[in-house]
Design an enzyme around this catalytic site. Structure first.
Site, PDB file in Angstrom:
ATOM      1  CB  ILE A 103      -6.505   0.983 -25.548  1.00  0.00           C
ATOM      2  CG1 ILE A 103      -6.448  -0.070 -26.630  1.00  0.00           C
ATOM      3  CG2 ILE A 103      -7.301   2.190 -25.988  1.00  0.00           C
ATOM      4  CD1 ILE A 103      -7.796  -0.731 -26.918  1.00  0.00           C
ATOM      5  CG  ASN A 132      -9.039  13.990 -17.972  1.00  0.00           C
ATOM      6  OD1 ASN A 132      -8.456  15.005 -17.626  1.00  0.00           O
ATOM      7  ND2 ASN A 132      -8.505  13.090 -18.795  1.00  0.00           N
ATOM      8  CG  HIS A 135     -10.695   6.826 -16.061  1.00  0.00           C
ATOM      9  ND1 HIS A 135     -11.987   7.095 -16.458  1.00  0.00           N
ATOM     10  CD2 HIS A 135      -9.891   7.556 -16.863  1.00  0.00           C
ATOM     11  CE1 HIS A 135     -11.973   7.948 -17.459  1.00  0.00           C
ATOM     12  NE2 HIS A 135     -10.711   8.264 -17.725  1.00  0.00           N
ATOM     13  CG  MET A 136      -5.484   8.131 -10.589  1.00  0.00           C
ATOM     14  SD  MET A 136      -5.113   7.334  -8.978  1.00  0.00           S
ATOM     15  CE  MET A 136      -6.066   8.328  -7.875  1.00  0.00           C
ATOM     16  CG  HIS A 137      -5.550   9.177 -17.334  1.00  0.00           C
ATOM     17  ND1 HIS A 137      -5.523   8.668 -18.613  1.00  0.00           N
ATOM     18  CD2 HIS A 137      -6.793   9.705 -17.172  1.00  0.00           C
ATOM     19  CE1 HIS A 137      -6.694   8.897 -19.201  1.00  0.00           C
ATOM     20  NE2 HIS A 137      -7.483   9.525 -18.351  1.00  0.00           N
TER      21      HIS A 137
HETATM   22  P1  AMP Z   1     -10.611  10.082 -20.304  1.00  0.00           P
HETATM   23  O1  AMP Z   1     -10.423  11.071 -21.417  1.00  0.00           O
HETATM   24  O2  AMP Z   1     -10.012  10.566 -19.015  1.00  0.00           O
HETATM   25  O3  AMP Z   1     -12.053   9.632 -20.170  1.00  0.00           O
HETATM   26  O4  AMP Z   1      -9.730   8.848 -20.703  1.00  0.00           O
HETATM   27  C1  AMP Z   1     -10.223   7.633 -21.205  1.00  0.00           C
HETATM   28  C2  AMP Z   1      -9.025   6.779 -21.539  1.00  0.00           C
HETATM   29  O5  AMP Z   1      -9.476   5.451 -21.732  1.00  0.00           O
HETATM   30  C3  AMP Z   1      -8.296   7.207 -22.811  1.00  0.00           C
HETATM   31  O6  AMP Z   1      -6.929   7.502 -22.497  1.00  0.00           O
HETATM   32  C4  AMP Z   1      -8.401   5.981 -23.713  1.00  0.00           C
HETATM   33  O7  AMP Z   1      -7.247   5.747 -24.476  1.00  0.00           O
HETATM   34  C5  AMP Z   1      -8.656   4.863 -22.715  1.00  0.00           C
HETATM   35  N1  AMP Z   1      -9.378   3.701 -23.216  1.00  0.00           N
HETATM   36  C6  AMP Z   1     -10.516   3.693 -23.945  1.00  0.00           C
HETATM   37  N2  AMP Z   1     -10.909   2.434 -24.199  1.00  0.00           N
HETATM   38  C7  AMP Z   1      -9.996   1.623 -23.600  1.00  0.00           C
HETATM   39  C8  AMP Z   1      -9.845   0.201 -23.494  1.00  0.00           C
HETATM   40  N3  AMP Z   1     -10.716  -0.654 -24.062  1.00  0.00           N
HETATM   41  N4  AMP Z   1      -8.773  -0.270 -22.828  1.00  0.00           N
HETATM   42  C9  AMP Z   1      -7.883   0.567 -22.265  1.00  0.00           C
HETATM   43  N5  AMP Z   1      -7.973   1.907 -22.316  1.00  0.00           N
HETATM   44  C10 AMP Z   1      -9.017   2.432 -22.975  1.00  0.00           C
END
Ligand code: AMP
Ligand code: ZN
Length: 119
Positions: free
Chosen positions: A34, A90, A103-105
């Site tokens: 997002i 992370n 989750h995997m970025h």
């Molecule tokens: P992390 O810091 O690795 O936990 O990353 C969490 C990621 O989730 C961040 O990059 C956020 O921008 C993303 N995120 C949070 N809420 C949503 C959502 N509803 N849809 C898509 N991405 C999200």
């Protein structure tokens, strides 16, 4: 299927919260972050709830391995496979994990610089 009723990624997997999905099968879902920090920024998650790498068990190996195959598919679909991309997972406070559903970025679409800021 393990699920946390409070978890936003569990809700995205189930279609209860909106997302821009780019891939989904019976094990894994991929959708646009997002708040993208690169031209291509996709999150790849297991459909089942695993909070972080700190909760990974041997029986999760199949789905976690499958996430890498999905990363390959998504990288091709998003047009970054050839020039390259970075996969980041992370884990915990020091890594800045904010969503506790593993989750995997998948990041790409421009040169991504060094792996880590020197701070
Ligand atoms: P992390 O810091 O690795 O936990 O990353 C969490 C990621 O989730 C961040 O990059 C956020 O921008 C993303 N995120 C949070 N809420 C949503 C959502 N509803 N849809 C898509 N991405 C999200
Ligand atoms: Zn979850």
């Amino acid at each position: 299927m393990r699920r946390d009723p409070e978890c936003i990624f569990c809700k995205i997997v189930a279609g209860e919260l909106p997302s821009k999905k780019v891939y989904q099968d019976d094990k894994v879902t991929a959708f646009h972050d997002i708040h993208p920090i690169a031209p291509v920024h996709i999150l790849i998650v297991p459909n089942q709830h695993i909070a972080s790498v700190n909760q990974v068990e041997p029986e999760d190996a199949d789905v976690l391995g499958h996430m890498f195959w999905v990363a390959r598919q998504v990288a091709e679909q998003m047009g970054v496979a050839e020039r390259g991309y970075r996969l980041i997972v992370n884990t915990g406070e020091h890594a800045g994990q904010v969503i506790f559903h593993i989750h995997m970025h998948l990041l790409g679409g421009r040169p991504l610089g060094r792996m880590l800021c020197q701070s």
